[in-house]
Design an enzyme around this catalytic site. Structure first.
Site, PDB file in Angstrom:
ATOM      1  N   HIS A  54      -9.755  -3.503   2.435  1.00  0.00           N
ATOM      2  CA  HIS A  54     -10.179  -5.073   2.116  1.00  0.00           C
ATOM      3  C   HIS A  54     -10.609  -5.326   0.775  1.00  0.00           C
ATOM      4  O   HIS A  54     -10.236  -6.272   0.123  1.00  0.00           O
ATOM      5  CB  HIS A  54     -11.661  -5.213   2.994  1.00  0.00           C
ATOM      6  CG  HIS A  54     -11.816  -6.765   3.285  1.00  0.00           C
ATOM      7  ND1 HIS A  54     -13.010  -7.109   4.023  1.00  0.00           N
ATOM      8  CD2 HIS A  54     -10.917  -8.110   3.013  1.00  0.00           C
ATOM      9  CE1 HIS A  54     -12.818  -8.419   4.018  1.00  0.00           C
ATOM     10  NE2 HIS A  54     -11.669  -8.926   3.600  1.00  0.00           N
ATOM     11  N   HIS A 114     -13.386   3.783   9.463  1.00  0.00           N
ATOM     12  CA  HIS A 114     -13.741   2.652   9.444  1.00  0.00           C
ATOM     13  C   HIS A 114     -14.399   2.291   7.846  1.00  0.00           C
ATOM     14  O   HIS A 114     -13.870   1.009   7.675  1.00  0.00           O
ATOM     15  CB  HIS A 114     -15.308   2.602  10.435  1.00  0.00           C
ATOM     16  CG  HIS A 114     -16.175   1.357   9.972  1.00  0.00           C
ATOM     17  ND1 HIS A 114     -16.339   0.651  11.260  1.00  0.00           N
ATOM     18  CD2 HIS A 114     -16.987   0.966   9.171  1.00  0.00           C
ATOM     19  CE1 HIS A 114     -16.971  -0.495  10.660  1.00  0.00           C
ATOM     20  NE2 HIS A 114     -17.614  -0.129   9.707  1.00  0.00           N
ATOM     21  N   GLU A 115     -14.748   3.091   7.300  1.00  0.00           N
ATOM     22  CA  GLU A 115     -14.926   3.027   5.876  1.00  0.00           C
ATOM     23  C   GLU A 115     -13.711   2.548   5.046  1.00  0.00           C
ATOM     24  O   GLU A 115     -13.795   1.986   4.137  1.00  0.00           O
ATOM     25  CB  GLU A 115     -15.911   4.106   5.208  1.00  0.00           C
ATOM     26  CG  GLU A 115     -17.350   4.099   5.995  1.00  0.00           C
ATOM     27  CD  GLU A 115     -18.103   3.098   5.925  1.00  0.00           C
ATOM     28  OE1 GLU A 115     -17.959   1.986   5.192  1.00  0.00           O
ATOM     29  OE2 GLU A 115     -18.903   2.777   7.081  1.00  0.00           O
ATOM     30  N   HIS A 131     -12.732  -1.038   5.311  1.00  0.00           N
ATOM     31  CA  HIS A 131     -13.686  -1.555   4.299  1.00  0.00           C
ATOM     32  C   HIS A 131     -12.936  -1.476   2.849  1.00  0.00           C
ATOM     33  O   HIS A 131     -12.739  -2.548   2.176  1.00  0.00           O
ATOM     34  CB  HIS A 131     -14.922  -1.343   4.298  1.00  0.00           C
ATOM     35  CG  HIS A 131     -15.905  -1.827   5.244  1.00  0.00           C
ATOM     36  ND1 HIS A 131     -15.995  -3.043   5.431  1.00  0.00           N
ATOM     37  CD2 HIS A 131     -16.727  -0.906   6.033  1.00  0.00           C
ATOM     38  CE1 HIS A 131     -16.869  -3.119   6.848  1.00  0.00           C
ATOM     39  NE2 HIS A 131     -17.446  -1.832   6.701  1.00  0.00           N
TER      40      HIS A 131
HETATM   41 ZN   LIG Z   1     -18.577  -1.381   8.196  1.00  0.00          ZN
END
Ligand SMILES: [Zn+2]
Length: 670
Positions: free
Chosen positions: A468, A461-462, A465
């Protein structure tokens, strides 16, 4: 001596020279950086030349370089490696920063210049990104109240001040009610509880100096107690206390605070020219309107309710087989669901753990990024703020793209949770700057470091990010990386979690720490199957909360929020044995501040998109389809907030997201 925070950093890729920075440097550096920024802002607002995009909007973008550097370093260490000095600094900095940014947004001369550029926008021949930055800058000033004058301006200030007080009070009341209640357990009351719950209950009792095990209202203790305690009377007592938080009457009751908060928010929105607070809040989101949010939530609600009612029938039968007559109650659900989970999924966490080695999972995330986007990761030796931190030079085709830093292990100096931040965000104006991105997690340290399946998801998940931020390719920093709408920002992160579930990824990287063997398929199936367990319950408790949040802020503020809550739930046909995940007197997301007010839906909005976006890969033939990967980078990961989120999604997917993939993913499809 010059402050190291304010110098040019002659380090590899300009990573902050952590070994040269000491805590005494932060306060003087912040003061100097704030002073410099104030000077830059004054130069823009006092500029005698007519306002142009370059001398106003671009000048604002270029200002504050030192401030970015100082805050990038300070917030990194304050969050991930704090100490009493850094805590004091943080307390001292936050009002200073709030005042600084409030001065800028209420600077009338500056707003006049921004407005003049905005009015002239059609004649300026701006690029698409420039037009977007201009719109966002202007809108930011308007939303902060810069256009208000006289009595309206004064009233806005009063409202903001009062809302801040109410938010703090709400949080403190909730904490006070949580701390005021505990239930002592006799040795007999511990029967049936697993060791970790007994240990937690004893630890809680010791902390409260009560001489024996207790249940408290902390979610991490009461939820497992409700899951495992066979004592229906104790479960009921604990549940009723949990449900009453913030609604016990007296000084700590939150109901009047909720009423006043909603009225003030409505007034604030009206002063700014919006029909309702929900219209004001959703204007900047991908959803844009209350109707769009309601439509999404309702299309998930009915299938979730159907599933929850079917599950309730199964659990009721289990309860009757247990010799308990009557209806399934909210304090029964978790207990019988846990029994059912054991029967149906039989997942042994201890046997699973050796398959998730931290280093292998980091490798897995990197390899997915290589296969999808051609990124390469080479260890980078630079001084960081803690010996557990690691850095990598991220390249593509031999060209430097970003620095990625991983700080994975839990320690006392780190705040809880996991997060991604950019110590330096990508931009090309006024100079090219490549990103320095950090992932911070709280994994237990061991040798070899092993993760739970949830931990591995968090890592992916991290890292989503981080991608991104690292793949960002825009001109202006204010729209780079994760500077996007709140209901869009979790798309890259939640989407990347899907690659952990790709069987070829797990079979390559989920290898046993002792034997090196790949995870057996049967175990993998159990892991993936258990992930969807009790989704009817979880979806119902969440969606009910989100719909009540929306109802509070859409249209006139209610005179009695509790009555409004009841009316919404009755209208939905809320299942009897399920309560809202956060009832009004405890709904800190909505009342402790306005971050998630009329925004609680956004978790599900993102989940709808990530399921739908991953399905695009599956439809195209696989998780590593190169054309889909290119489209993902081109339209979503590289674009930041330089275009409207809905437009970006349509550019990637060819249409707006539908809920079908989410319902399928949650096991709720008909
Ligand atoms: Zn998040």
């Amino acid at each position: 001596m010059t402050n190291p925070l304010l110098q040019d950093w002659e380090t590899p890729f300009g990573v902050a020279p952590f070994n040269a920075i000491s805590d005494e440097d932060f306060a003087p550096a912040l003061d100097a950086a704030l002073g410099a920024h104030t000077g830059e802002i004054a130069a823009i607002s006092d500029n005698p030349d007519a306002p142009t995009f370059a001398n106003t909007i671009e000048a604002l973008e270029a200002a504050g370089t030192d401030l970015d550097k100082v805050l990038g370093v300070f917030f990194t260490v304050a969050g991930a490696d704090s100490n009493p000095v850094r805590e004091d600094l943080q307390r001292a900095f936050s009002p200073k920063l709030a005042a600084h940014f409030s001065d800028i947004s209420s600077n009338k001369a500056l707003f006049a210049r921004v407005s003049a550029v905005w009015e002239a926008r059609e004649t300026l021949d701006l690029t698409e990104e420039q037009a977007r930055v201009l719109m966002l800058t202007h809108r930011g000033f308007v939303r902060a109240g810069a256009a208000l004058t006289g009595a309206d301006e004064a009233r806005m200030k009063e409202i903001k001040g009062r809302l801040a007080v109410l938010g703090t009070q709400f949080t403190q009341n909730l904490l006070a009610d949580e701390r005021a209640w505990s239930m002592s357990l006799a040795e007999d009351d511990l029967i049936g509880l697993p060791d970790f719950v007994v240990d937690a209950a004893r630890a809680a009792g010791a902390e409260l100096e009560l001489g024996g095990p207790v249940v408290t209202l902390s979610r991490s203790l009461i939820v497992p107690f409700l899951q495992f305690s066979p004592r229906r009377d104790l479960r009921e007592k604990a549940f009723r206390a949990w449900e009453a938080r913030g609604a016990n009457g007296g000084d700590t009751d939150n109901r009047a605070i909720a009423t006043e908060t909603l009225k003030l928010r409505q007034e604030r929105a009206r002063l700014l020219g919006y029909a309702s607070f929900a219209d004001y809040k959703l204007e900047t989101e991908m959803a844009k309107t209350p109707d769009a949010v309601r439509n999404l939530l309702m299309s998930v609600w009915e299938p979730a309710k159907t599933q929850a009612n079917a599950d309730a029938a199964v659990l009721t039968k289990m309860m009757q087989d247990d010799g308990v007559n009557g209806d399934l109650a909210p304090w029964d659900w978790r207990y019988y669901a846990q029994k059912r989970r054991t029967i149906e999924h039989d997942l042994d966490e201890a046997a699973l753990k050796p398959y998730f080695q931290l280093d292998r999972m980091i490798d897995a995330a990197f390899t997915c990024a290589t296969r999808l986007f051609g990124l390469q990761f080479a260890p980078l030796d630079v001084p960081l703020y803690h010996k557990d931190c690691r850095a990598w030079d991220v390249t593509r085709d031999g060209k430097h793209v970003a620095v990625f830093i991983g700080d994975f292990f839990a320690r006392g100096s780190k705040r809880s949770g996991a997060w991604c931040s950019a110590m330096r965000a990508q931009a090309k104006f006024p100079n090219v700057q490549t990103p320095v991105v950090i992932n911070v997690c709280n994994f237990a340290k061991s040798d070899p470091a092993l993760l739970s399946y949830d931990d591995a998801r968090t890592l992916f998940h991290e890292f989503g990010h981080a991608l991104h931020q690292m793949l960002s390719n825009v001109t202006y920093e204010s729209v780079s990386g994760t500077s996007v709408a709140r209901d869009f920002v979790e798309l890259p992160s939640q989407l990347f979690e899907h690659w952990l579930e790709v069987p070829e990824v797990l079979s390559e990287f989920a290898t046993h720490a002792g034997t090196g063997e790949a995870m057996p398929r049967a175990m993998l199936d159990k892991v993936l199957g258990a992930a969807n367990f009790d989704m009817g319950f979880q979806t119902v408790e969440y969606v009910a909360s989100a719909l009540v949040d929306l109802a509070f802020h859409d249209g006139a503020a209610p005179d009695d929020p509790m009555a409004r809550q009841t009316a919404v739930l009755d209208g939905l046909g809320m299942p009897d044995a399920i309560r809202m995940r956060h009832a009004t007197p405890q709904f800190a997301h909505v009342f402790a501040g306005d971050g998630y007010s009329s925004g609680y839906y956004s978790y599900m909005w993102s989940e709808v998109m990530d399921a739908d976006a991953f399905e695009a890969f599956e439809e195209a033939g696989g998780a590593f389809d190169p054309e889909r990967a290119d489209a993902l980078e081109k339209h979503i990961l590289s674009t930041g907030g330089s275009r409207d989120a809905a437009e970006l999604y349509v550019a990637f997917r060819g249409r707006l997201p539908g809920v079908e993939a989410l319902l399928k993913g949650r096991g709720l499809a008909a």
